[in-house]
Write a protein that holds these residues in place. Structure first.
Motif, mmCIF file in Angstrom:
data_model
loop_
_atom_site.group_PDB
_atom_site.id
_atom_site.type_symbol
_atom_site.label_atom_id
_atom_site.label_comp_id
_atom_site.label_asym_id
_atom_site.label_seq_id
_atom_site.Cartn_x
_atom_site.Cartn_y
_atom_site.Cartn_z
ATOM 1 N N SER A 1 0.437 -1.300 -0.256
ATOM 2 C CA SER A 1 -0.068 -0.277 -0.033
ATOM 3 C C SER A 1 0.802 1.261 0.133
ATOM 4 N N ALA B 1 3.566 -1.333 -11.125
ATOM 5 C CA ALA B 1 3.294 -0.942 -12.737
ATOM 6 C C ALA B 1 1.746 -0.384 -12.440
ATOM 7 N N VAL B 2 0.601 -0.899 -11.962
ATOM 8 C CA VAL B 2 -0.180 0.131 -11.571
ATOM 9 C C VAL B 2 -0.460 0.835 -10.825
ATOM 10 N N ARG B 3 0.641 1.395 -9.930
ATOM 11 C CA ARG B 3 0.443 2.394 -9.431
ATOM 12 C C ARG B 3 0.898 3.902 -10.292
ATOM 13 N N TRP C 1 1.371 4.110 -2.553
ATOM 14 C CA TRP C 1 0.496 4.817 -3.257
ATOM 15 C C TRP C 1 0.931 6.307 -1.835
ATOM 16 N N GLU D 1 9.763 -7.874 -8.044
ATOM 17 C CA GLU D 1 8.856 -9.354 -7.827
ATOM 18 C C GLU D 1 7.393 -8.612 -7.010
ATOM 19 N N ARG D 2 6.903 -7.821 -7.198
ATOM 20 C CA ARG D 2 6.231 -7.238 -7.000
ATOM 21 C C ARG D 2 5.481 -5.734 -8.260
ATOM 22 N N ALA E 1 3.898 -5.824 -10.695
ATOM 23 C CA ALA E 1 2.378 -5.630 -11.304
ATOM 24 C C ALA E 1 2.105 -4.609 -9.912
ATOM 25 N N ASP E 2 2.175 -5.107 -8.698
ATOM 26 C CA ASP E 2 2.215 -3.071 -7.950
ATOM 27 C C ASP E 2 2.264 -1.969 -8.392
ATOM 28 N N THR F 1 0.837 3.685 -14.014
ATOM 29 C CA THR F 1 -0.355 4.011 -14.833
ATOM 30 C C THR F 1 -1.289 4.553 -14.330
#
Lengths: 451, 249
Positions: free
Chosen positions: A377, A403-405, A380, A397-398, A400-401, A407
């Motif tokens: 978290s 990449a969303v942030r 963010w 390893e994370r 993907a988290d 984005t």
């Protein structure tokens, strides 16, 4: 005769306690005590011997050594930590960020006076401390980095001369709980100590709350770019009013009366002011304001412990890297500067460093293992929006988290989970690599081993 | 609900209820409006600030016991959010925020405090171990279809009264402690998925935005989000396998 013998021993040393006598009487390992530990109690000395042996065996077997040794010592003598510190002047360094750097700085500064035992590997829990102290038993000074959540236990055992309290911010909440809880534990621990001087950053509201309980405090205006954990008062919960001038916190207060103390030391933009009002250019070789803050806190602690300021600063200036931080590593024509940022406060100090050369690509590596915290978290709470327009790669390893942030931050980026492929994916030249704890650790050793 | 050209999102008391990335939910809502060409605005409502009753969406984050009682007394003194909720505004709260929306909540010190009464739920301290870890749930079919994924870190045990419905059924994790996570009642929503729950659950975000805008929204496909959702679901599956537990979808 036996009774008389004990009487003589007690007369020799006022520090003898009952347990020491019992150990000495029951184990009969006086020779070991004399040979290994100077005047260490026999049980501790024997435990240290066993621990050092275990460390050697572990190293031979390809392990890290030190911490295993510390564990063995503590298992045999749970009070080893206090006893290994008993005849030394001890300074503890704690806080969320900058512990390893400040510990290295303070140890260098203290070495002006006498040899210093220190846990420079960053192993900052009891086993690591015991390991460091066991391998360097002769040093009369000790500068120890302490995990902030272990400070109460360790300060009780060690009764330090000085505690340097750097900063407190949200970090690994899934593992250690909320930072406000940590602050309350530190506050209670500091209130229990007698004759300990706390050197504390008064620009940090939580640090100030904990340090206020000390018998004696040296307040340092060390700044800090992260203010997300200073919004509500640690004493009453209400909003903290902050006065900011030119982007710098100049004062803060709460309506309950809790407010920023007046500092005697201060640092701004590389210039440090001492209690006598003298101004020095720090001229560190480490970059950024966080290192300047750490150096000022270290110098305030060192001078309190009678180290002359100028030689202390000279020694601190010799530091060029701290456990691989800020150092550059080459790989296939890419010159990679490795930066550690593991929480929002760390990122608040790192973002300005990334503005030094805006042409450099930025690789961000994020893992979420136990030691990093499995809860991502915190991504963010970082204003990644500032990186818009830069070449950014998300890895780890994370990732993907991340990449969303990125984005949602409107930052165009490439997602390359493997960090080595990410490095090879940018054009040859200088590149910034910002990694959180285990990502940093693995990449540092991987890159220096030519992975 | 009827609304003009700007969707206004209130971040309620981020200075005391703002643990670990909670403000990310406002970022997600704003961006998902922007991507659809709808204007949005985030309004920070700090301690001491009056709370307007004119906003479209109100977001509450997590915090400690003391932050909860402070938030309740502030929001009782400035009841703009409750007035807006009565008129159909969207309220979404995570963790400690969910608890204060309820009828009452009991802190770790055993003292029971009155809540804001927007959700028919009551919270008491749960078992001695904190619920910390991944949470995977299936939302109420009335709301949306995609499974919900998040991270929980709390000790509360929340029981629903007759007027509130569970937000979702727990597949993996703890949630309320009775097999469900969160609650909803009209347009008031609460969950134990803390921090940026909307980042991992775009269908949840779009449900709130659809309510706020008052008309269906164009779908948005972002591969990075699908990838993250799949990855977290696999991680939960692996943890369940290690504990030899069957996931009940």
């Amino acid at each position: 005769m036996v009774v008389g013998g004990f009487g003589n021993l007690m007369a020799e040393s006022v520090r003898v306690d009952d347990r020491w006598l019992m150990d000495r009487a029951s184990t009969g390992v006086d020779e070991v005590s004399t040979a290994q530990g100077g005047d260490l109690p026999a049980r501790t000395a024997a435990a240290v011997v066993a621990g050092n042996l275990a460390a050697k065996l572990s190293k031979v077997a390809g392990g890290g050594g030190g911490i295993i040794g510390g564990r063995v010592t503590l298992a045999l003598d749970p009070n080893a930590l206090g006893r290994l510190c008993r005849d030394r002047t001890v300074a503890l360094v704690t806080g969320t960020n900058g512990k390893t750097t400040t510990t290295m700085m303070l140890a260098r500064a203290m070495s002006v006076l006498q040899p210093v035992a220190t846990n420079h590997s960053g192993a900052n829990m009891p086993d690591g401390l015991v390991a460091a102290l066991s391998t360097d038993q002769a040093a009369p000074l000790a500068v120890l980095e302490i995990d902030e959540n272990y400070l109460p236990k360790i300060s009780d055992a060690v009764q330090p001369a000085v505690i340097v309290l750097l900063n407190l911010s949200r970090d690994q909440m899934d593992r250690v709980g909320e930072v406000r809880h940590t602050e309350r534990n530190l506050r209670t621990a500091i209130a229990r100590l007698r004759d300990t001087t706390v050197v504390a950053n008064c620009d940090d509201v939580l640090v100030t709350s904990a340090a206020t309980e000390a018998d004696s405090v040296i307040w340092v205006s060390a700044g800090g770019n992260w203010r997300g954990d200073s919004t509500s008062c640690p004493r009453c919960g209400m909003r903290v009013h902050v006065c900011v001038t030119d982007g710098t916190v100049t004062d803060w207060y709460c309506d309950c009366g809790f407010r920023r103390p007046t500092p005697t030391w201060a640092v701004r933009e590389g210039l440090m002011t001492t209690p006598s009002g003298e101004c020095f250019e720090l001229a560190l070789r480490l970059p950024g304001s966080a290192n300047e803050a750490d150096a000022t806190l270290a110098l305030a602690a060192a001078t309190h412990l009678s180290v002359p300021l100028k030689p202390a600063l000279d020694r601190i200036r010799t530091i060029t890297g701290v456990g691989g931080r800020y150092t550059t590593v080459s790989r296939n024509g890419r010159i990679v500067r490795i930066l550690l940022a593991k929480n929002p406060a760390g990122w608040a100090e790192t973002l300005p460093l990334l503005r030094e050369d805006t042409s450099r690509p930025i690789i961000i590596a994020v893992n979420g293992r136990e030691a990093d915290g499995r809860d991502l978290s915190w991504l963010w709470d970082i204003p990644f929006e500032q990186l818009a327009g830069r070449q950014v790669l998300a890895t780890g390893e994370r990732s993907a988290d991340l990449a969303v942030r990125l984005t949602y931050a409107g930052v165009q980026h490439t997602h390359v989970p493997d960090p080595y492929q990410a490095i090879d994916g940018v054009d040859p030249g200088s590149v910034e690599l910002v990694a959180n704890y285990t990502a940093f650790r693995d990449l540092k050793s991987g890159l220096s081993n030519g992975a | 609900m009827v609304h003009d050209s700007v969707v206004r999102i209130g971040l309620v008391l981020p200075d005391v209820l703002g643990t670990y990335g909670d403000s990310g939910n406002a970022t997600v809502l704003l961006k998902r409006l922007e991507w659809r060409g709808i204007r949005g605005e985030v309004v920070q409502l700090g301690v001491g600030d009056p709370v307007p009753n004119s906003l479209d969406i109100y977001l509450l984050g997590g915090g400690e016991d003391r932050a909860q009682t402070l938030a309740v007394s502030h929001l009782t003194e400035h009841p703009g959010m409750q007035q807006a909720a009565a008129n159909g505004a969207v309220v979404m709260a995570v963790c400690a925020g969910l608890q204060i929306l309820g009828e009452d909540f009991t802190g770790s010190d055993g003292v029971t405090h009155g809540g804001l009464g927007l959700l028919d739920v009551r919270t008491t301290p749960g078992s001695s171990t904190r619920a910390v870890g991944e949470l995977l749930t299936l939302p109420d079919k009335e709301l949306f279809a995609d499974p919900m994924t998040g991270f929980e870190n709390h000790q509360g045990h929340t029981q629903l009264g007759a007027s509130a419905r569970p937000l979702s059924r727990v597949v993996y994790g703890t949630g309320n402690g009775e097999g469900h996570d969160g609650a909803y009642q009209g347009h008031v929503l609460g969950t134990y998925m803390h921090g940026p729950v909307l980042a991992r659950n775009p269908a949840f975000a779009d449900l709130m935005l659809t309510w706020a805008v008052g008309s269906p929204l164009a779908p948005i496909d972002i591969p990075a989000i699908s990838q993250l959702r799949n990855e977290r679901r696999r991680a939960v599956q692996q943890m369940a396998n290690r504990r030899k537990r069957l996931l009940r979808f």
